[in-house]
Structures are given as C-alpha cells and as structure tokens.
Design an enzyme around this catalytic site. Structure first.
Site, PDB file in Angstrom:
ATOM      1  N   ASP A 181     -19.389  73.726  89.504  1.00 54.22           N
ATOM      2  CA  ASP A 181     -20.814  73.648  89.839  1.00 54.22           C
ATOM      3  C   ASP A 181     -21.226  74.846  90.687  1.00 54.22           C
ATOM      4  O   ASP A 181     -20.384  75.481  91.340  1.00 54.22           O
ATOM      5  CB  ASP A 181     -21.111  72.366  90.645  1.00 54.22           C
ATOM      6  CG  ASP A 181     -20.841  71.116  89.834  1.00 54.22           C
ATOM      7  OD1 ASP A 181     -20.843  71.192  88.593  1.00 54.22           O
ATOM      8  OD2 ASP A 181     -20.615  70.060  90.461  1.00 54.22           O
TER       9      ASP A 181
HETATM   10  N1  URA Z   1     -16.270  68.087  89.866  1.00 57.72           N
HETATM   11  C1  URA Z   1     -17.522  68.276  90.338  1.00 57.72           C
HETATM   12  O1  URA Z   1     -18.226  67.339  90.652  1.00 57.72           O
HETATM   13  N2  URA Z   1     -17.948  69.548  90.459  1.00 57.72           N
HETATM   14  C2  URA Z   1     -17.203  70.639  90.150  1.00 57.72           C
HETATM   15  O2  URA Z   1     -17.661  71.779  90.289  1.00 57.72           O
HETATM   16  C3  URA Z   1     -15.910  70.411  89.663  1.00 57.72           C
HETATM   17  C4  URA Z   1     -15.462  69.126  89.536  1.00 57.72           C
END
Ligand code: URA
Length: 210
Positions: free
Chosen positions: A102
C-alpha cells in the site's frame, strides 16, 4: 518478441526512439535491414543498431526499501510510483513490482523484468512467506496468536490461511503470512477489532531486510 521492444528493453532507447531508428534504416537483424518495428525476433539473432550489436540483458532483480507515499505501480497520473525510486540506469529495463504494498506501507518490495519470477512469487498456490512488522492503535490481546494461527474471518467472510504471530511489545508485533490479499494485514487486524497504524514488510520469500 518485437524488434522495437527487444531494443528498448536492452538499451537506453524508448520504443519511439527505436521506431525512428528503424525509419532511418539503422536497424539490422542478421545483416538484413529492418523496415517494420513489429518485426518478430527470437533473441538469438545478430541484432544491430547504429552498427553496434545489441545483446539481451540478463534478468534484473532490484530490491527496494519502499518509503511511504509511493504506490506499487509502474505509472499513475495522480500518485508518485516506485519506479521514481529506482536509479536512472535501470529505468529503461521495464522493471515491474513483484506484488504490491500500500501507499502508506514501507519495506521490502522487489522489482524485476523476469515475469516467471513474478508469477512464482505471487501465485497463491506457492505460499510464499511475507513477514510484516506491525504497529497497532490498541494493545495486543492475548487471543491474537491463536486466532491468527487458526485463520481469521475477514469482514467480507473470507478466511485467511494460518499465520504466525510474535509479540514485540504492547502494540507492536511481527505477522507472517503466505497470502497477499488486498489490504490483508490491515483487514486481519480490523477483524480482530484493532487498527494498523504502521506497516513494514521485512521479508518476502527468502529475501529479508531489517
Ligand atoms: N497488507 C496490507 O494491508 N497492506 C500492505 O501493504 C501489505 C499487506
């Protein structure tokens, strides 16, 4: 593979530069002048641009410690992408992220032009390990370890595969999972009634950072 793609992948030139070179009669395959940028090659031919032989690169694997604020895409109109973080000399290699983090997640992400590697690392059936350091808004509860080991029922009803949980302190832990569902870590802790405030990936398969 198309001749324009082969040359742009293995030189600093873009596809449109290569098209111009082809128009200017500067590209030869096995000593034959190429007039069409969609000309198909296998990669074993003698390929010349401006009288220089172009060789195929080996695959490139670039490990990045992603900061916050960048999205794991190769292009985007609104957001900064991780491609902006790779050195200029690698930018023409068509590196793509292996999976996603993310925008607000930091840590280990691999970029490569090896599509088989991307497939192996991200295919759900291969159960590749992803280890995260997680900081939560509220204190860790004593039942988290057991629940994560059994599999968490996410709010949409999906059940996660068994994961491993290690406490660091009241609000910090390591979580190791073998899946990569959308926002998985955040959704797992949301299902446990908590909230992820910091997320950092420290391991992906055999690759680790601190
Ligand atoms: N899980 C999440 O919620 N975000 C990420 O970036 C990776 C795994």
């Amino acid at each position: 593979m198309r001749i324009d793609r082969f040359i742009s992948t293995n030189t600093i030139y873009s596809r449109s530069d290569v098209k111009k070179f082809i128009k200017k009669k500067r590209v030869f395959v096995n000593d034959k002048l190429i007039k069409d940028s969609s000309f198909q090659i296998e990669g074993t031919e003698k390929i010349e641009l401006n009288k220089e032989i172009i060789k195929a690169h080996d695959f490139i694997y670039y490990i990045l410690d992603k900061p916050k604020g960048f999205i794991s895409a190769t292009r985007d109109f609104k957001h900064k992408t991780i491609i902006e973080l790779i050195p200029e000399k690698y930018k023409h290699l068509n590196l793509k992220p292996v999976g996603r983090l993310d925008k607000d997640t930091t840590g280990l992400i691999i970029l490569t032009n090896d599509n088989d590697f991307i497939h192996t690392m991200t295919s759900p059936k291969n159960n590749v390990i992803k280890k995260y350091q997680v900081t939560l808004a509220d204190n860790i509860q004593s039942n988290y370890k057991e629940k994560i080991k059994k599999g968490i029922i996410l709010k949409d009803g999906t059940i996660t595969k068994p994961g491993e949980f290690e406490i660091i302190d009241d609000k910090k832990c390591f979580l190791t999972i073998t899946e990569g569902k959308y926002h998985q870590v955040k959704r797992m802790f949301a299902a446990l009634g908590n909230k992820v405030v910091e997320l950092r990936r420290i391991q992906f398969g055999e690759y680790k950072i601190t």
